[in-house]
Enzyme design. Structure first.
Site, PDB file in Angstrom:
ATOM      1  N   LYS A 111      62.463   2.773 -64.535  1.00  0.00           N
ATOM      2  CA  LYS A 111      63.283   1.755 -64.942  1.00  0.00           C
ATOM      3  C   LYS A 111      64.783   1.768 -64.445  1.00  0.00           C
ATOM      4  O   LYS A 111      65.231   0.797 -64.319  1.00  0.00           O
ATOM      5  CB  LYS A 111      63.081   1.634 -66.558  1.00  0.00           C
ATOM      6  CG  LYS A 111      61.513   1.100 -66.933  1.00  0.00           C
ATOM      7  CD  LYS A 111      61.569   0.154 -68.156  1.00  0.00           C
ATOM      8  CE  LYS A 111      60.198  -0.083 -68.529  1.00  0.00           C
ATOM      9  NZ  LYS A 111      59.609   0.405 -69.835  1.00  0.00           N
ATOM     10  N   LYS A 163      44.368  -5.163 -60.070  1.00  0.00           N
ATOM     11  CA  LYS A 163      44.088  -5.616 -61.271  1.00  0.00           C
ATOM     12  C   LYS A 163      44.961  -6.786 -61.514  1.00  0.00           C
ATOM     13  O   LYS A 163      45.855  -6.925 -61.037  1.00  0.00           O
ATOM     14  CB  LYS A 163      43.986  -4.571 -62.167  1.00  0.00           C
ATOM     15  CG  LYS A 163      45.502  -3.927 -62.553  1.00  0.00           C
ATOM     16  CD  LYS A 163      45.127  -3.072 -63.982  1.00  0.00           C
ATOM     17  CE  LYS A 163      46.864  -3.070 -64.453  1.00  0.00           C
ATOM     18  NZ  LYS A 163      46.751  -2.117 -65.785  1.00  0.00           N
ATOM     19  N   LYS A 173      50.351  -9.820 -64.865  1.00  0.00           N
ATOM     20  CA  LYS A 173      51.275 -10.803 -65.137  1.00  0.00           C
ATOM     21  C   LYS A 173      52.376 -10.570 -63.804  1.00  0.00           C
ATOM     22  O   LYS A 173      52.506 -11.520 -63.239  1.00  0.00           O
ATOM     23  CB  LYS A 173      52.255 -10.733 -66.437  1.00  0.00           C
ATOM     24  CG  LYS A 173      53.254 -11.691 -66.548  1.00  0.00           C
ATOM     25  CD  LYS A 173      54.011 -11.502 -67.913  1.00  0.00           C
ATOM     26  CE  LYS A 173      55.478 -11.645 -67.860  1.00  0.00           C
ATOM     27  NZ  LYS A 173      55.809 -13.299 -67.882  1.00  0.00           N
TER      28      LYS A 173
END
Ligand code: TRP
Length: 331
Positions: free
Chosen positions: A111, A194, A197
């Site tokens: 992050k 997979k 979003k």
């Protein structure tokens, strides 16, 4: 009954991947465990510090959880920010969490790389907040995906460390609960990987019939098998996986036979798949719409969930204060 805790960050609508990958397992688990399911709105501040739609997003997840069948009379479902006791435990855990170990976690490093202008302390202490969520209810099982394994290791480490420092056997070490057979990995419609979003390949529970059809018809395929009984390439296998989940066995076999004798027309398969996905999702979609029009009910569920979660949280935090040595002045 064993206690289970799981949180979800409110980042948008639920898709079929969320549904078959976790929510369906939660629905089963609420009958077997003392479940706490919460919406991790504080966690989402680590990446979205200006929460224009934080309330909306929490509302959306709550509505969709309920529509899927999470039952507020069976499980405790609540919004993280309604349980302020979590912050106190977060603070205590942070006092015994070390900069080095927090900096070393992969999710922090990842992050920090993704948002170099906002490497905030919340991001660094994400694992202690998550540990607080879990330890608050003395959960022993936490159903999470593989990507959360390191956070789970930290939660166990913080539980052990607390026990060692204060010489108690207070926090149980929470085990990661592999959803295993209860979860089905839903592939994306873009041929690989997979459904997700961020992958932009998701069918949402709220998608209407037309949207579902449009997405399914666009799914990646190939020019079809030329040899009988060929192995299916991944994009085709993915469509069959979806078919297996939402369609009848007859339908699946029908297209599978066609594939095996090289007469398959993907257009027909997709049309059927879209119809069956729609049929599967329609009742959930209707409940989402019903619940979202019933703000009063949603408010009641959130209040009731917060009360139940706080009951457990207050009990823990009072004991924690006592263990650490905070006593009322003058007593
Ligand atoms: N970190 C989890 C995720 O991103 C969400 C989460 C926050 C969570 N607190 C939790 C999950 C406690 C399980 C238990 O998916």
């Amino acid at each position: 009954m064993e206690t289970v805790v799981s949180g979800i960050r409110p980042t948008g609508n639920l898709h079929l991947g969320n549904y078959f990958g976790a929510v369906k397992a939660f629905i089963q688990m609420q009958h077997e465990y003392n479940c706490y399911f919460f919406i991790a709105d504080w966690h989402s501040l680590t990446t979205h510090p200006k929460p224009e739609n934080i309330v909306n997003n929490a509302n959306t997840i709550l509505t969709e959880y309920l529509a899927c069948g999470i039952d507020p009379d069976l499980a405790t479902i609540y919004i993280q920010s309604d349980v302020k006791e979590v912050l106190e435990l977060y603070l205590y855990l942070n006092m015994n969490a070390y900069l080095g170990e927090l900096e070393r976690t992969t999710s922090f490093k990842e992050k920090a790389r993704k948002q170099p202008d906002n490497v905030n302390a919340g991001l660094l202490t994400y694992p202690t907040l998550m540990a607080a969520d879990i330890l608050m209810h003395k959960a022993i099982k936490v159903p999470v995906g593989k990507d959360q394994e390191q956070n789970m290791e930290m939660a166990r480490k913080f539980a052990r460390r607390f026990n060692t420092i204060y010489g108690v056997e207070f926090f149980p070490e929470p085990a990661s609960f592999s959803l295993g057979d209860r979860a089905i990995k839903i592939p994306g419609l873009d041929g690989s990987g997979k459904m997700g979003k961020s992958e932009g390949n998701a069918i949402y529970l709220i998608d209407d019939e037309k949207t579902i059809k449009k997405k399914v018809m666009k799914a990646v395929t190939d020019s079809g098998p030329t040899e009988p009984n060929s192995v299916k390439p991944e994009p085709i296998e993915n469509l069959f996986t979806l078919l297996e989940i939402v369609s009848t066995e007859e339908t699946y076999n029908f297209f599978n036979d066609q594939y095996n004798n090289c007469s398959i027309r993907y257009g027909d398969l997709k049309k059927q798949l879209a119809e069956d996905i729609n049929a599967y999702c329609a009742p959930i979609r209707e409940r989402i719409i019903d619940f979202s029009n019933n703000k009063e009910y949603l408010a009641k569920v959130a209040t009731q969930g917060a009360e139940k979660a706080r009951e457990s949280a207050i009990k823990t935090i009072e004991e924690v204060r006592h263990i650490i040595g905070f006593r009322p002045i003058g007593k």
